[in-house]
Write a protein that holds these residues in place. Structure first.
Motif: not given
Length: 225
Positions: A35-40, A1-15
């Protein structure tokens, strides 16, 4: 199974979303919450993948009841798709499996097999197997909202408490008391979920300004790719 890890772009969008709010109130909470969003997000995808695996196993059981102890393809998740792109994606997959004539219906959320005209058992069996293979590769995250909402809720409550509430207060708005953990989780992703803008006022324009200044937890999640 391929898991799509959260990208820096996604985190940057949130910020970037958070940065549109009152920076003095929100900035200290941005990095910890990112950071907690990443883990969640990783935990949420794992929970959804487990639910999808169980759903696929039930479908496999149904097909073996229908066709006997037949071999079925064991394919992991290729990628998660939006509900509106599910049918076009699966139809394209079916065509690559040699099944032509499958149409897209209901805004991309349903397959229409009326164009596949055959009554020959061998071909019907091949159609079932191909559909099983393609559906297993391209699930929709929202199908498993009951499972994923339980994972999202603790993060959403913490985000509301640590980021949204201070942001609204700094912008001069009143904020209703945050419900206890159990109530917040029980109502998350329902019509009764906590509304951080409940005391902003009845004006649609004012609520829109408050939401743009201090995006809610669900708005942040929905903005992610």
């Amino acid at each position: 199974m391929r898991e799509s890890m959260p990208t820096r772009r996604a985190i940057a969008a949130v910020c970037l979303l958070i940065a549109t709010a009152s920076l003095a109130a929100c900035a200290p909470a941005v990095q910890p919450m990112s950071d907690s969003l990443d883990r969640m997000l990783v935990e949420r995808e794992r929970a959804a993948a487990a639910a999808h695996t169980a759903s696929t196993a039930r479908l496999a059981s149904y097909l073996r009841d229908k066709w006997g102890p037949v071999p079925l393809p064991d394919r992991g998740i290729e990628r998660w798709v939006a509900a509106s792109e599910w049918a076009p994606t699966v139809a394209a997959c079916l065509e690559s499996e040699g099944v032509a004539g499958v149409l897209v219906a209901e805004g991309g959320e349903r397959l229409d097999f009326s164009g596949v005209r055959t009554t020959e058992p061998r071909l019907l069996y091949a159609l079932d197997v191909a559909t099983f293979a393609c559906q297993s590769q391209y699930p929709v995250l929202s199908w498993f909202e009951r499972v994923t909402s339980e994972v999202e809720a603790p993060w959403a409550r913490e985000f509301t408490q640590s980021v949204v509430t201070p942001c609204l207060l700094a912008a001069g708005y009143l904020v209703a008391p945050l419900p206890a953990d159990e109530q917040f989780t029980a109502t998350w992703r329902t019509d009764e979920q906590f509304d951080p803008y409940a005391l902003v006022g009845e004006s649609i324009a004012e609520r829109a300004r408050a939401a743009a200044t201090c995006p809610s937890a669900d708005a942040v999640l929905e903005a992610l790719p």
